[in-house]
Write an enzyme that holds these catalytic residues in place. Structure first.
Site, short mmCIF file in Angstrom:
data_model
loop_
_atom_site.label_atom_id
_atom_site.label_comp_id
_atom_site.label_asym_id
_atom_site.label_seq_id
_atom_site.Cartn_x
_atom_site.Cartn_y
_atom_site.Cartn_z
N GLU A 155 0.76 -1.50 -0.28
CA GLU A 155 -0.24 0.19 -0.19
C GLU A 155 0.81 1.18 -0.11
O GLU A 155 1.76 1.47 0.52
CB GLU A 155 -1.07 0.25 1.19
CG GLU A 155 -1.25 1.05 1.26
CD GLU A 155 -2.92 1.30 -0.20
OE1 GLU A 155 -3.76 0.08 -0.35
OE2 GLU A 155 -2.17 2.64 -0.62
N ARG A 158 -0.48 8.02 1.48
CA ARG A 158 0.16 8.77 2.60
C ARG A 158 -1.62 9.04 3.52
O ARG A 158 -2.42 9.78 3.18
CB ARG A 158 0.53 9.95 1.70
CG ARG A 158 1.93 9.44 1.03
CD ARG A 158 1.48 10.73 -0.22
NE ARG A 158 0.60 10.82 -1.14
CZ ARG A 158 -0.01 12.88 -1.86
NH1 ARG A 158 1.73 12.90 -2.06
NH2 ARG A 158 -1.05 12.20 -2.74
N GLU A 159 -1.14 8.99 4.85
CA GLU A 159 -1.79 9.35 5.50
C GLU A 159 -2.31 11.19 5.59
O GLU A 159 -1.17 11.59 5.01
CB GLU A 159 -1.18 9.58 6.90
CG GLU A 159 -0.97 8.12 7.14
CD GLU A 159 -0.60 8.14 8.60
OE1 GLU A 159 -0.96 9.12 9.47
OE2 GLU A 159 -0.28 6.72 9.53
N ASN A 215 10.19 4.05 -0.08
CA ASN A 215 10.10 4.21 0.65
C ASN A 215 11.44 5.13 1.25
O ASN A 215 11.72 5.78 1.64
CB ASN A 215 9.68 3.42 2.44
CG ASN A 215 7.95 4.25 2.13
OD1 ASN A 215 7.10 4.85 1.25
ND2 ASN A 215 7.55 3.66 3.24
N CYS A 267 6.16 5.19 8.68
CA CYS A 267 6.83 4.08 7.43
C CYS A 267 8.32 4.60 7.36
O CYS A 267 8.70 3.44 7.38
CB CYS A 267 5.72 4.77 6.79
SG CYS A 267 3.86 4.00 6.63
N LYS A 270 10.58 3.29 10.06
CA LYS A 270 10.85 1.96 10.39
C LYS A 270 11.40 0.91 9.21
O LYS A 270 11.76 -0.07 9.13
CB LYS A 270 9.07 1.72 10.87
CG LYS A 270 8.69 0.72 10.22
CD LYS A 270 7.22 0.62 10.74
CE LYS A 270 6.16 0.02 9.72
NZ LYS A 270 5.86 -0.65 8.38
N1 LIG Z 1 -0.02 4.56 7.98
C1 LIG Z 1 0.34 4.57 6.93
O1 LIG Z 1 0.62 5.54 6.66
C2 LIG Z 1 0.27 2.94 5.87
C3 LIG Z 1 0.93 3.34 4.17
C4 LIG Z 1 1.44 2.49 3.22
C5 LIG Z 1 1.46 1.59 4.80
N2 LIG Z 1 1.56 1.14 6.26
C6 LIG Z 1 1.39 -0.39 6.35
O2 LIG Z 1 0.66 -0.84 6.97
C7 LIG Z 1 0.76 -1.98 8.02
C8 LIG Z 1 -0.86 -1.55 8.76
O3 LIG Z 1 -0.72 -0.24 9.28
P1 LIG Z 1 -1.36 1.23 10.06
O4 LIG Z 1 -0.78 2.31 9.84
O5 LIG Z 1 -2.58 0.69 9.47
O6 LIG Z 1 -1.58 0.80 11.56
P2 LIG Z 1 -2.77 0.84 12.82
O7 LIG Z 1 -1.78 0.71 13.59
O8 LIG Z 1 -2.96 2.32 12.51
O9 LIG Z 1 -3.59 0.18 12.14
C9 LIG Z 1 -3.47 -1.80 12.56
C10 LIG Z 1 -4.47 -1.95 13.52
O10 LIG Z 1 -4.29 -3.92 13.27
C11 LIG Z 1 -4.83 -4.28 14.39
N3 LIG Z 1 -4.57 -5.70 14.58
C12 LIG Z 1 -3.41 -6.05 15.54
N4 LIG Z 1 -3.16 -7.48 15.17
C13 LIG Z 1 -4.66 -8.04 14.51
C14 LIG Z 1 -5.07 -9.22 14.40
N5 LIG Z 1 -4.21 -10.34 14.97
N6 LIG Z 1 -6.22 -8.91 13.81
C15 LIG Z 1 -7.64 -8.23 13.91
N7 LIG Z 1 -6.49 -7.12 14.28
C16 LIG Z 1 -5.40 -6.82 14.11
C17 LIG Z 1 -4.60 -3.53 15.61
O11 LIG Z 1 -5.84 -3.29 16.41
C18 LIG Z 1 -4.81 -2.07 14.74
O12 LIG Z 1 -5.79 -1.32 14.92
C19 LIG Z 1 1.83 -1.57 8.49
O13 LIG Z 1 2.48 -2.57 8.38
C20 LIG Z 1 2.42 -0.25 7.81
O14 LIG Z 1 3.38 -0.49 7.60
C21 LIG Z 1 1.07 1.88 6.47
#
Ligand SMILES: NC(=O)c1ccc[n+]([C@@H]2O[C@H](COP(=O)([O-])OP(=O)(O)OC[C@H]3O[C@@H](n4cnc5c(N)ncnc54)[C@H](O)[C@@H]3O)[C@@H](O)[C@H]2O)c1
Length: 436
Positions: A155, A158-159, A215, A267, A270
């Site tokens: 994915e 961008r937030e 990234n 992101c 990490k």
């Molecule tokens: N935030 C961003 O801008 C972004 C962009 C691209 C990729 N990513 C990637 O996407 C992934 C998620 O990031 P995010 O920012 O959405 O994280 P986040 O912490 O906002 O959300 C993750 C959710 O997963 C839930 N969770 C954890 N384990 C679980 C399980 N076993 N079953 C069900 N739910 C579970 C958590 O409770 C949480 O609500 C990461 O790998 C991140 O690197 C993030």
């Protein structure tokens, strides 16, 4: 088609809501029961422009549901997206606990063919691990008759502009080793294919690596211009003109050449450390990215020195910090440069008054002994200096006369270069930006 999205955070909720917008039936799963009940009650747990409308619309249309029950959600789904966190361990390597947990649950309850897709950002070759864990759990549950495919669909949203990024991405990357999975994922993304979004269909390790490479490259661009900015300050050059002229070269491009306090967020810090870590495991050191990680850390400290010079020491000073989120238009403070700067200023004896339009609730949980204020002017009241840490639009149009009147001393460290240095000097501020 029915799909399940496991993990309903920034990525999972946007992904689920946007697929529902395409007309697909989506079940978003989260193990955080409180988050799920808030979503079921129509409350959006994160601040993300445009998200609330599409969540509400699709819930009303019966296309979007929320649950804590992974088993029920996956059993009616053909495609299962994994969108759980992949946090860094202290050594920079990726903690795959959450991904592993989902893979085991999927294997244990498999009841028909499924495409299991990692959307979380994972080290290259994680799909092999997911496949093995599903196979092991499937065997233990005596469900070997049921097939599955594992695919990677990183994915890039961008937030702050996540909905728009999902609905109009620069590209969709699909990594899969069998045609059946590719066909199903193409079908799922068909609305984007129809608006001519480029699709990169490749093998799984390539798709996994694309995300970290992209990234790390963006982080490198930011870090490069930050180091050039530091040089500009010493030699009387203006980094904005340097960056603009560099960016006008089509081979370089203008984006991500804005100097500041160093990259942050959930992101880039990490993902750069993860790339360094897993590349080392494969015996292929990433020297450039290692240097980027180091230089980004140094940039934070550089900002503290900058503030310290302006305030002639930090111990006992009171400093207003505007902006706490890691960038504007989000309430996310994970690895936020602003939060890190607050901590470092506190460690050197400064008192902090701060304001952020959206991130104060999250910041209250992380920061201690900080005065949270109602707006920028209240934050500035009686301070020895004001630090512009995050470039929210509302900070671009401050009433500077009011700010000067509120401050004890007219000192501004503009870590985002929002204001024009000459204009600020004319207005009577002791002002400094980054690299100009
Ligand atoms: N935030 C961003 O801008 C972004 C962009 C691209 C990729 N990513 C990637 O996407 C992934 C998620 O990031 P995010 O920012 O959405 O994280 P986040 O912490 O906002 O959300 C993750 C959710 O997963 C839930 N969770 C954890 N384990 C679980 C399980 N076993 N079953 C069900 N739910 C579970 C958590 O409770 C949480 O609500 C990461 O790998 C991140 O690197 C993030």
């Amino acid at each position: 088609m029915n799909i399940a999205v496991i993990g309903t955070g920034y990525v999972g909720l946007v992904t689920g809501a946007c697929f529902a917008e395409f007309g697909i039936h989506v079940t978003c799963v989260d193990k955080d029961a409180d988050k799920v009940s808030r979503l079921q009650a129509g409350e959006i747990p994160i601040f993300e422009p445009g998200l609330e409308e599409i969540v509400k619309r699709n819930v009303q249309a019966g296309r979007l549901e929320f649950t804590t029950d992974t088993r029920a959600a996956m059993q009616r789904a053909l495609v299962i997206f994994i969108a759980v966190p992949t946090p860094p361990r202290t050594d920079g390597s990726t903690d795959l606990t959450y991904v592993d947990e989902v893979a085991r649950t999927v294997g244990e309850h498999l009841d028909g063919y499924k495409v299991v897709v990692t959307k979380s950002t994972v080290p290259v070759r994680t799909a092999d691990r997911v496949k093995r864990l599903i196979e092991e759990a499937r065997a233990a549950a005596g469900r070997e008759q049921f097939r599955f495919s594992v695919a990677s669909n990183p994915e890039f949203l961008r937030e702050g502009s996540a909905v728009e990024d999902f609905l109009r991405p620069d590209r969709v990357v699909i990594g899969a080793d069998d045609d059946e999975a590719v066909a199903i994922l193409r079908d799922l993304y068909n609305p984007l294919y129809l608006i001519e979004v480029p699709f990169v269909v490749t093998n799984v390790p390539t798709a996994e690596l694309i995300k970290h490479a992209a990234n790390a490259f963006l982080a490198t661009k930011i870090t490069f211009i930050n180091e050039i900015a530091n040089l500009c300050e010493e030699v009387g050059a203006d980094v904005h003109d340097v960056a603009r002229s560099m960016g006008l070269d089509g081979r370089i491009g203008r984006k991500f050449l804005h100097p500041g306090p160093g990259f942050g967020g959930s992101c880039f810090p990490k993902d750069t450390r993860a790339l360094v870590s897993f590349s080392r495991e494969f015996g292929v050191p990433q020297r450039v990215v290692s240097a980027v990680v180091e230089a980004n850390e140094a940039q934070r400290e550089q900002m503290i020195h900058k503030i310290e010079r302006l305030t002639d020491g930090l111990d006992g000073r009171t400093i207003a910090v505007l902006g706490l989120s890691y960038k504007p238009n989000t309430d996310d403070i994970r690895e936020s440069p602003a939060v890190e700067i607050v901590r470092r200023l506190q460690n050197r004896g400064a008192r902090i008054r701060c304001f952020d339009p959206q991130a104060m609730n999250n910041a209250r949980r992380e920061l201690e002994a900080v005065e949270f204020c109602g707006d920028a002017y209240e934050a500035a009241q009686g301070c020895d200096a004001l630090v512009l840490a995050t470039e929210w639009n509302e900070f671009r149009m401050l009433d500077l006369d009011r700010i000067r009147a509120a401050l004890d001393k007219p000192v501004i460290a503009d870590l985002r270069n929002i204001y024009d240095p000459n204009e600020m000097k004319r207005k009577g501020f002791n002002y400094t930006g980054v690299g100009r």
